[in-house]
Design a protein around this motif. Sequence first.
Motif, mmCIF file in Angstrom:
data_model
loop_
_atom_site.group_PDB
_atom_site.id
_atom_site.type_symbol
_atom_site.label_atom_id
_atom_site.label_comp_id
_atom_site.label_asym_id
_atom_site.label_seq_id
_atom_site.Cartn_x
_atom_site.Cartn_y
_atom_site.Cartn_z
ATOM 1 N N PRO A 194 17.112 -17.386 11.339
ATOM 2 C CA PRO A 194 15.805 -17.539 10.640
ATOM 3 C C PRO A 194 15.325 -15.880 10.363
ATOM 4 C CG PRO A 194 15.032 -18.150 12.902
ATOM 5 C CD PRO A 194 16.781 -18.083 12.752
ATOM 6 N N LEU A 195 14.542 -15.608 9.340
ATOM 7 C CA LEU A 195 14.004 -14.443 9.071
ATOM 8 C C LEU A 195 12.883 -14.256 10.132
ATOM 9 C CD1 LEU A 195 13.818 -11.723 7.686
ATOM 10 C CD2 LEU A 195 12.442 -13.026 5.825
ATOM 11 N N VAL A 196 13.027 -12.892 10.802
ATOM 12 C CA VAL A 196 11.716 -12.961 11.737
ATOM 13 C C VAL A 196 11.109 -11.379 11.257
ATOM 14 C CG1 VAL A 196 10.922 -12.445 14.064
ATOM 15 C CG2 VAL A 196 12.676 -14.162 13.459
ATOM 16 N N LEU A 197 9.747 -11.459 10.728
ATOM 17 C CA LEU A 197 9.129 -10.064 10.658
ATOM 18 C C LEU A 197 7.953 -9.862 11.397
ATOM 19 C CD1 LEU A 197 8.964 -10.732 6.708
ATOM 20 C CD2 LEU A 197 10.689 -9.233 8.034
ATOM 21 N N SER A 198 7.920 -8.445 12.232
ATOM 22 C CA SER A 198 6.644 -8.166 12.726
ATOM 23 C C SER A 198 5.857 -7.282 12.221
ATOM 24 C CB SER A 198 7.225 -7.939 14.028
ATOM 25 O OG SER A 198 6.048 -7.843 15.070
ATOM 26 N N LEU A 199 4.686 -7.552 11.875
ATOM 27 C CA LEU A 199 3.874 -6.558 10.988
ATOM 28 C C LEU A 199 2.652 -5.945 12.120
ATOM 29 C CD1 LEU A 199 3.206 -8.977 7.940
ATOM 30 C CD2 LEU A 199 5.105 -7.635 8.605
ATOM 31 N N HIS A 200 2.670 -4.607 11.938
ATOM 32 C CA HIS A 200 1.660 -3.947 12.871
ATOM 33 C C HIS A 200 0.900 -2.929 12.169
ATOM 34 C CE1 HIS A 200 3.982 -5.378 16.422
ATOM 35 N NE2 HIS A 200 5.107 -5.434 15.819
ATOM 36 N N GLY A 201 -0.402 -2.865 12.518
ATOM 37 C CA GLY A 201 -1.127 -1.846 12.061
ATOM 38 C C GLY A 201 -2.829 -2.313 12.209
ATOM 39 N N TRP A 202 -3.493 -1.422 11.974
ATOM 40 C CA TRP A 202 -4.865 -1.712 12.377
ATOM 41 C C TRP A 202 -5.566 -2.758 11.450
ATOM 42 C CZ3 TRP A 202 -8.463 3.135 13.540
ATOM 43 C CH2 TRP A 202 -8.228 3.662 15.106
ATOM 44 N N ALA A 203 -6.615 -3.269 11.796
ATOM 45 C CA ALA A 203 -7.303 -4.350 10.865
ATOM 46 C C ALA A 203 -7.702 -3.876 9.613
ATOM 47 C CB ALA A 203 -8.436 -4.768 11.431
ATOM 48 N N GLY A 204 -7.553 -4.585 8.544
ATOM 49 C CA GLY A 204 -7.800 -4.302 7.250
ATOM 50 C C GLY A 204 -6.657 -3.535 6.413
ATOM 51 N N LEU A 235 -5.364 3.486 5.786
ATOM 52 C CA LEU A 235 -5.703 3.564 4.320
ATOM 53 C C LEU A 235 -6.774 4.731 4.035
ATOM 54 C CD1 LEU A 235 -6.154 -0.254 3.301
ATOM 55 C CD2 LEU A 235 -4.095 1.168 3.108
ATOM 56 N N GLU A 236 -6.193 5.498 3.084
ATOM 57 C CA GLU A 236 -7.204 6.765 2.728
ATOM 58 C C GLU A 236 -8.393 6.295 1.644
ATOM 59 O OE1 GLU A 236 -4.632 9.554 0.943
ATOM 60 O OE2 GLU A 236 -3.128 9.592 2.711
ATOM 61 N N ASP A 259 -18.642 5.053 0.112
ATOM 62 C CA ASP A 259 -19.364 6.093 0.969
ATOM 63 C C ASP A 259 -20.075 5.209 2.093
ATOM 64 O OD1 ASP A 259 -19.078 8.224 -0.542
ATOM 65 O OD2 ASP A 259 -20.888 7.992 -2.115
ATOM 66 N N GLU A 260 -20.045 4.052 2.010
ATOM 67 C CA GLU A 260 -20.844 3.137 3.016
ATOM 68 C C GLU A 260 -19.663 3.043 4.316
ATOM 69 O OE1 GLU A 260 -22.291 -0.263 1.387
ATOM 70 O OE2 GLU A 260 -23.676 0.850 0.105
ATOM 71 N N MET A 261 -18.334 3.190 3.955
ATOM 72 C CA MET A 261 -17.368 3.028 4.807
ATOM 73 C C MET A 261 -17.215 4.226 5.869
ATOM 74 S SD MET A 261 -15.993 0.078 3.501
ATOM 75 C CE MET A 261 -14.390 -0.265 3.895
ATOM 76 N N THR A 262 -16.448 4.079 6.898
ATOM 77 C CA THR A 262 -16.431 5.028 7.906
ATOM 78 C C THR A 262 -14.924 5.529 7.911
ATOM 79 O OG1 THR A 262 -16.167 3.188 9.759
ATOM 80 C CG2 THR A 262 -18.375 4.296 9.398
ATOM 81 N N PHE A 263 -14.601 6.622 8.226
ATOM 82 C CA PHE A 263 -13.464 7.264 8.221
ATOM 83 C C PHE A 263 -13.201 7.880 9.451
ATOM 84 C CE2 PHE A 263 -14.481 6.243 3.932
ATOM 85 C CZ PHE A 263 -13.388 5.830 3.497
ATOM 86 N N LYS A 276 -11.780 0.919 9.260
ATOM 87 C CA LYS A 276 -11.335 -0.670 9.107
ATOM 88 C C LYS A 276 -10.566 -1.096 8.038
ATOM 89 C CE LYS A 276 -15.963 -1.661 11.269
ATOM 90 N NZ LYS A 276 -16.168 -0.354 11.513
ATOM 91 N N GLY A 277 -9.978 -0.161 7.203
ATOM 92 C CA GLY A 277 -9.063 -0.446 6.458
ATOM 93 C C GLY A 277 -9.953 -0.817 5.036
ATOM 94 N N CYS A 278 -9.568 -1.985 4.466
ATOM 95 C CA CYS A 278 -10.324 -2.683 3.457
ATOM 96 C C CYS A 278 -11.027 -3.883 3.868
ATOM 97 C CB CYS A 278 -9.397 -3.256 2.173
ATOM 98 S SG CYS A 278 -8.810 -1.630 1.099
#
Length: 341
Positions: free
Chosen positions: A96-106, A273-274, A303-307, A318-320
């Motif tokens: 079977p195809l097995v993918l593991s996706l990694h990264g911060w939330a959003g 994400l930038e 502007d309300e998002m934090t970076f 928090k990404g998107c």
Amino acid sequence: MPRAAGLLWLLLPGLAALEPLSVGLAIGVASALTGYLSHPSFYCNYVECCPSAAKRLNAKALKVQLNAKLFGQHLAKDVVLKAVMGFSNNPSPKKPLVLSLHGWAGTGKNFLSQILAEHVHPAGLRSKFVHLFLATLHFPHHDQLRVYKEQLQNWIRGNVSACPRSVFIFDEMDKMHPGLIDAIKPFLDYYEQVDGVSYTQAIFIFLSNAGGDLINKAALDFWTSGKRREEIQLKDLEPMLSVGVFNNKNSGLWHSSLIDRNLIDYFVPFLPLEHRHVKMCIRAEMTARGYAVNEQVVEAVADEMTFFPKKQKIYSDKGCKTVQAKLDIHEDVMRDTKAKG
């Protein structure tokens, strides 16, 4: 055939009064009608059917949707598209195809898995052939590990028996009890069949925040050295990611035999994400709600998002993920803009 028998049974009272030739004709018509109604080309328009092994995914449609809806993830889009289409076009895959996706939330892991599921089964997460597991919901208690392993094996075995092209999505892998996921190792290995069931057409997707820090550091290093994020290649991250996840005690893949035996086909990194990517998410959400894009609202929400990092403020922490909630606050402005338009 059972449908034909049932239809003929309903016709029997009327058939008794007919001539032999008429009876034979009626039976023939009933059989033909039942055969048509039960044929997949008709029946599957009204009832969800498991796609045949011969059905191929639409590469062009998948690519268009990924480009239109998944922002800032050139690596993930490229790797997943090639992996999935190669798997779909292979008439006899060995596993079977097995993918593991990694990264911060959003960053888009859930989003990509849903898009992929919809291209295999149009109903997506509502499909009876797509199965979503949440670690904290379905496997909350460590002392029930043995029970969970048995339940998981039975669930996968039964559903792949019903539909060989089943899709299994395991979310919150970073919160899963170590050792649990190893219960499905026999189903992911290079076996033609396991106890009479073939798993070679199924797709398994793991979603995890584990390894996100490693990915973010690599992305920041590229930025610091003056390189474009689009220059980052899979070979720059995948080896580091697989080792990092294997040795991460806060990962459901900690010392997992799935990694040790190389049963995960791709470790797919999702980059932080930038600002520009967050704005793309905001515009897409406004359009999805039926509003014209209002750049003032886009700027206000961004502007309300934090970076982070604190000094450079390059990446959304928090990404998107919070875009929808933050856009709700500006609903009145968007509604007024729409009304004036």
